[in-house]
Design a protein around this motif. Structure first.
Motif, PDB file in Angstrom:
ATOM      1  N   PRO A 109      48.196  42.030  20.974  1.00 30.33           N
ATOM      2  CA  PRO A 109      47.572  43.337  21.801  1.00 30.33           C
ATOM      3  C   PRO A 109      47.295  42.041  23.094  1.00 30.33           C
ATOM      4  CG  PRO A 109      45.967  42.999  20.425  1.00 30.33           C
ATOM      5  CD  PRO A 109      47.357  42.565  19.502  1.00 30.33           C
ATOM      6  N   SER A 110      47.886  41.808  24.758  1.00 27.74           N
ATOM      7  CA  SER A 110      47.571  40.913  25.196  1.00 27.74           C
ATOM      8  C   SER A 110      45.728  40.597  25.676  1.00 27.74           C
ATOM      9  CB  SER A 110      47.859  41.349  26.873  1.00 27.74           C
ATOM     10  OG  SER A 110      47.633  42.660  27.214  1.00 27.74           O
ATOM     11  N   LEU A 111      45.031  42.236  25.036  1.00 29.43           N
ATOM     12  CA  LEU A 111      43.555  42.079  25.774  1.00 29.43           C
ATOM     13  C   LEU A 111      43.415  41.738  24.066  1.00 29.43           C
ATOM     14  CD1 LEU A 111      40.929  42.729  27.065  1.00 29.43           C
ATOM     15  CD2 LEU A 111      40.960  44.740  27.095  1.00 29.43           C
ATOM     16  N   LYS A 112      42.316  41.021  23.839  1.00 31.31           N
ATOM     17  CA  LYS A 112      41.940  40.662  22.756  1.00 31.31           C
ATOM     18  C   LYS A 112      40.288  41.212  22.613  1.00 31.31           C
ATOM     19  CE  LYS A 112      45.003  37.740  20.956  1.00 31.31           C
ATOM     20  NZ  LYS A 112      45.158  36.678  21.138  1.00 31.31           N
ATOM     21  N   ASP A 113      39.499  41.361  23.806  1.00 28.62           N
ATOM     22  CA  ASP A 113      38.035  41.104  22.872  1.00 28.62           C
ATOM     23  C   ASP A 113      37.363  41.496  24.838  1.00 28.62           C
ATOM     24  OD1 ASP A 113      36.012  41.976  21.890  1.00 28.62           O
ATOM     25  OD2 ASP A 113      35.671  39.675  21.421  1.00 28.62           O
ATOM     26  N   ILE A 114      36.346  42.531  24.379  1.00 28.52           N
ATOM     27  CA  ILE A 114      35.735  41.859  25.983  1.00 28.52           C
ATOM     28  C   ILE A 114      34.396  42.404  25.634  1.00 28.52           C
ATOM     29  CG2 ILE A 114      34.851  44.298  27.813  1.00 28.52           C
ATOM     30  CD1 ILE A 114      37.583  45.054  27.990  1.00 28.52           C
ATOM     31  N   ILE A 115      33.267  41.651  26.097  1.00 28.70           N
ATOM     32  CA  ILE A 115      31.910  41.359  25.026  1.00 28.70           C
ATOM     33  C   ILE A 115      30.944  41.650  26.427  1.00 28.70           C
ATOM     34  CG2 ILE A 115      30.053  39.438  24.258  1.00 28.70           C
ATOM     35  CD1 ILE A 115      31.952  38.507  22.996  1.00 28.70           C
ATOM     36  N   ALA A 116      30.527  42.583  26.717  1.00 27.13           N
ATOM     37  CA  ALA A 116      29.938  43.081  28.019  1.00 27.13           C
ATOM     38  C   ALA A 116      27.844  42.044  27.525  1.00 27.13           C
ATOM     39  CB  ALA A 116      28.795  44.548  27.124  1.00 27.13           C
ATOM     40  N   ALA A 117      27.596  40.869  27.430  1.00 27.34           N
ATOM     41  CA  ALA A 117      26.963  40.630  27.154  1.00 27.34           C
ATOM     42  C   ALA A 117      25.252  40.516  27.907  1.00 27.34           C
ATOM     43  CB  ALA A 117      27.214  38.734  27.047  1.00 27.34           C
ATOM     44  N   ASP A 118      24.519  39.866  27.963  1.00 22.86           N
ATOM     45  CA  ASP A 118      23.462  40.151  28.474  1.00 22.86           C
ATOM     46  C   ASP A 118      22.900  39.347  29.813  1.00 22.86           C
ATOM     47  OD1 ASP A 118      22.221  40.835  26.908  1.00 22.86           O
ATOM     48  OD2 ASP A 118      20.968  39.383  25.319  1.00 22.86           O
ATOM     49  N   ASP A 119      24.108  38.896  30.617  1.00 20.87           N
ATOM     50  CA  ASP A 119      24.552  37.995  31.721  1.00 20.87           C
ATOM     51  C   ASP A 119      25.486  38.051  32.369  1.00 20.87           C
ATOM     52  OD1 ASP A 119      24.760  35.803  30.073  1.00 20.87           O
ATOM     53  OD2 ASP A 119      23.701  34.519  30.559  1.00 20.87           O
ATOM     54  N   GLU A 120      26.523  38.191  31.557  1.00 19.87           N
ATOM     55  CA  GLU A 120      28.093  38.266  32.126  1.00 19.87           C
ATOM     56  C   GLU A 120      28.432  39.325  31.027  1.00 19.87           C
ATOM     57  OE1 GLU A 120      29.752  34.091  31.600  1.00 19.87           O
ATOM     58  OE2 GLU A 120      28.603  34.015  29.556  1.00 19.87           O
ATOM     59  N   LEU A 121      30.108  38.987  31.355  1.00 24.16           N
ATOM     60  CA  LEU A 121      30.586  39.728  30.902  1.00 24.16           C
ATOM     61  C   LEU A 121      32.691  38.873  30.518  1.00 24.16           C
ATOM     62  CD1 LEU A 121      31.652  43.154  30.298  1.00 24.16           C
ATOM     63  CD2 LEU A 121      33.181  43.025  32.494  1.00 24.16           C
ATOM     64  N   ILE A 122      32.539  38.949  29.398  1.00 21.92           N
ATOM     65  CA  ILE A 122      33.508  38.002  28.685  1.00 21.92           C
ATOM     66  C   ILE A 122      34.598  38.876  28.637  1.00 21.92           C
ATOM     67  CG2 ILE A 122      33.642  35.989  27.667  1.00 21.92           C
ATOM     68  CD1 ILE A 122      30.680  36.029  26.649  1.00 21.92           C
ATOM     69  N   ILE A 123      35.726  38.730  28.842  1.00 23.30           N
ATOM     70  CA  ILE A 123      37.022  38.796  28.300  1.00 23.30           C
ATOM     71  C   ILE A 123      37.811  38.158  28.297  1.00 23.30           C
ATOM     72  CG2 ILE A 123      38.869  40.107  29.426  1.00 23.30           C
ATOM     73  CD1 ILE A 123      37.316  41.405  31.916  1.00 23.30           C
ATOM     74  N   ASN A 124      38.530  38.427  26.714  1.00 18.37           N
ATOM     75  CA  ASN A 124      39.487  37.345  26.820  1.00 18.37           C
ATOM     76  C   ASN A 124      40.666  38.012  26.305  1.00 18.37           C
ATOM     77  OD1 ASN A 124      41.483  36.326  24.479  1.00 18.37           O
ATOM     78  ND2 ASN A 124      39.747  35.937  22.483  1.00 18.37           N
ATOM     79  N   TYR A 125      41.803  37.697  27.211  1.00 17.70           N
ATOM     80  CA  TYR A 125      43.613  38.125  27.877  1.00 17.70           C
ATOM     81  C   TYR A 125      43.718  36.794  26.962  1.00 17.70           C
ATOM     82  CZ  TYR A 125      47.143  40.487  30.201  1.00 17.70           C
ATOM     83  OH  TYR A 125      48.308  40.958  30.509  1.00 17.70           O
TER      84      TYR A 125
END
Length: 627
Positions: free
Chosen positions: A344-360
């Motif tokens: 899949p193209s979308l590997k991961d989404i992390i809803a962290a404390d101070d930011e959103l991290i998207i692995n595409y």
């Protein structure tokens, strides 16, 4: 051969016959005592009635706010099953108190008792024991149901005594299959009985009759679901019933009277199987028939003038049906044998404390939503802290990311009940988030309107092959790691839904479950291992393996002259089909009671058939020696 030798042979055979049958009762069991078994195997599958109930799951972030649901297929099956099991328990206790000398014990009961004990302990020590004791939403297979399965086996051993007892139970099952086939035929031709006025009145309480026209099941037209909640369970039931009946049809001595009845039932339930579109059911039936050919090879060769035309007829029907339906059967078998790796193209989404991290596609996007002076804005950076350029799109009132690493990404703002949210559009799908929470950290706003953290669930074996078997690969890959946490006692009966990582939102989306709740593992063995523990799974497997090996050794050398042997080998084939289908289907109150009733009857029949089969072998041996 001399008359003297013949007399000696007959005398030896009769002596063996008497010594091996002295423990077999000739007194028929009261029909009233057999009714619980008959009810479970022949009546329980038909029970359908509307029930409004409280799911009591809204406290979980991955479940809807609404706890009120309706059920047609499961709740009352569990209720009537438990009532029947309670009656069986009372009968068994009374028999144990009044007739201790005739209590039947078999070593096969030991692993069964271990399985039942571990299931009970798992319930007692479960963090979610309330669901284990009552049954959970969309499943209703509580620990008392599991204990009831064990009791069925024990009850059959104690109460089924004669050929007449076995014949009555089998005949009732055959009638049940025929009636079920008629119901399946109405669904297959698009005239579902439960869509008629009479059918709706039967499954609705009287208070709902006035609004019965609004009742619709979520099954496409011509899809057969019988009374089983899910067409996949039709596959399990039909594969068991059809294989059981085909073996009986091949072996019965009452050919003129019984073969037409058996074949009518086989054809009828096979139509339901095809109408259910259950790939696993079709494959399970095919494997069961192959196993039946192996088990009956000696018998079929003896009657080759009947067996060969029958086998050719069956093969012709299968081939013609396959061609008439654009090679549906062969294509489905190919789907099972082909493993295609997916990335899949979308590997991961992390809803962290101070930011959103998207692995595409292994490109990292760091995203922040900032509110200053009442205005919201976005800050987007790549993994090297370099700003990502964005363009405001006036028509849609959102921002388009202008970076080839993140094609089609859009950022926008919205509200949910006065709560400010922002969304990220990825592959034309909107993911909603907020950081306007008490702790100020980022949360995913799920389909139920609840803020939640996204997790990346551990996965094993089917990693990269999650789309295998219509998406079952994803569920299995995320379930297998749960076994390590549930070795001794498990999460508790009927708690798979809670144990499964429902917050693996990215994985659910990637593999087609974004709008679904995973309520079952689509694998009997993973279900047992997670819910009641790996130890209980081992006990269950030992129990069935003991039955399988004893049956195999008994019938592979038999001549199937006795009715016991005919039913015994038919049950062996049918239960093997169910256990094979267990690789892709799970236990359900819709079909599992029938399996356990057949299994209990099979274990009992093995005990009754053994002296007859051994007598046949001794007689054959003496005959060969005399010759």
């Amino acid at each position: 051969m001399s008359n003297k030798k013949r007399g000696h042979s007959k005398q030896a055979s009769n002596k063996y016959y008497k010594s091996n049958k002295k423990n077999i009762s000739s007194k028929r069991t009261s029909i009233w005592l057999l009714l619980p078994i008959i009810f479970i195997i022949a009546v329980l599958p038909f029970i359908m009635k509307l029930k409004e109930y409280d799911a009591n799951l809204s406290k979980f972030s991955w479940f809807t706010h609404n706890d009120m649901y309706v059920d047609f297929f499961l709740y009352y099956k569990q209720t009537f099953f438990l009532i029947t099991v309670f009656i069986m328990a009372a009968i068994v206790l009374y028999k144990a108190y009044t007739d201790k000398r005739n209590i039947v014990f078999s070593p096969i009961l030991i692993p069964l008792a271990v399985y039942g004990s571990l299931a009970l302990l798992s319930s007692i020590f479960s963090k979610h024991r309330s669901y284990s004791f009552t049954g959970i939403h969309e499943h209703f297979e509580s620990v008392f149901v599991l204990l009831g399965y064990c009791l069925i086996v024990y009850y059959c051993l104690q109460l089924v005594k004669t050929e007449e007892d076995v014949r009555l139970i089998v005949n009732c099952f055959v009638v049940s299959v025929i009636v079920m086939s008629i119901l399946g035929l109405t669904q297959y031709i698009g005239k579902d009985f439960f869509a008629t006025d009479l059918g709706l009145k039967m499954i609705l309480p009287k208070a709902h009759w006035a609004t019965r026209d609004t009742v619709k099941f979520n099954f496409e037209k011509n899809r057969v679901y019988l009374t089983f909640y899910n067409p996949n369970y039709v596959g399990s039931y039909a594969a068991m019933a059809a294989s059981f009946l085909l073996v009986l049809a091949a072996l019965t001595r009452k050919r003129k009277r019984m073969i037409p009845i058996y074949l009518i039932a086989v054809v009828g339930i096979s139509i339901s199987l095809l109408g259910s579109q259950s790939k696993t059911g079709i494959i399970g039936l095919a494997l069961a028939l192959l196993f039946a050919l192996i088990m009956l090879s000696r018998y079929l060769l003896k009657y080759f003038y009947l067996s060969i035309p029958m086998v050719l007829l069956l093969l012709s029907i299968v081939v013609l049906y396959n061609k008439a339906n654009d090679n549906m059967l062969t294509n489905r078998i190919k789907q099972v044998t082909v493993f295609n790796k997916s990335e899949p193209s979308l590997k991961d989404i992390i809803a962290a404390d101070d930011e959103l991290i998207i692995n595409y596609k292994d490109n990292i996007l760091h995203l922040q939503y900032i509110i200053e002076d009442g205005y919201g804005s976005f800050l987007a950076l790549d993994n090297n802290d370099k700003p990502i350029t964005m363009e405001y799109i006036q028509d849609s009132n959102d921002f388009a990311i202008e970076d080839e690493r993140f094609p089609g990404f859009r950022l926008g703002l919205t509200y949910y009940e006065d709560l400010p949210l922002f969304y990220v559009t990825i592959n034309n799908y909107n993911w909603y988030f907020t950081n306007q929470t008490p702790d100020g950290s980022y949360y995913y706003f799920n389909k139920f309107g609840k803020p939640d953290k996204i997790i990346e669930a551990p996965h094993a074996v089917f990693s990269g092959y999650e789309r295998y078997a219509s998406g079952r690969g994803y569920i299995w890959s995320r379930t297998l790691p749960l076994l390590k946490k549930n070795i001794i006692l498990g999460s508790g009966p009927d708690t798979f839904m809670i144990a499964f990582p429902q917050q693996d939102y990215v994985g659910l989306y990637n593999y087609g479950y974004g709008d679904q709740l995973i309520t079952k593992p689509h694998n009997l063995y993973l279900q047992v291992g997670v819910q009641t523990g790996v130890l209980s799974l081992i006990a269950f497997l030992v129990f069935y393996t003991m039955y399988f090996i004893s049956s195999l050794s008994l019938y592979i050398k038999g001549r199937f002259k006795s009715y016991y042997a005919q039913v015994g080998v038919a049950i062996l084939v049918a239960t093997t089909s169910y256990m094979t289908l267990g690789l892709a289907n799970d236990s359900s109150i819709t079909v599992a009671p029938v399996f356990w009733a057949l299994l209990g009857l099979g274990i009992t029949v093995n005990r009754l058939a053994k002296p007859y089969i051994e007598e046949e072998l001794v007689a054959t041996s003496h005959k060969q020696k005399d010759i």
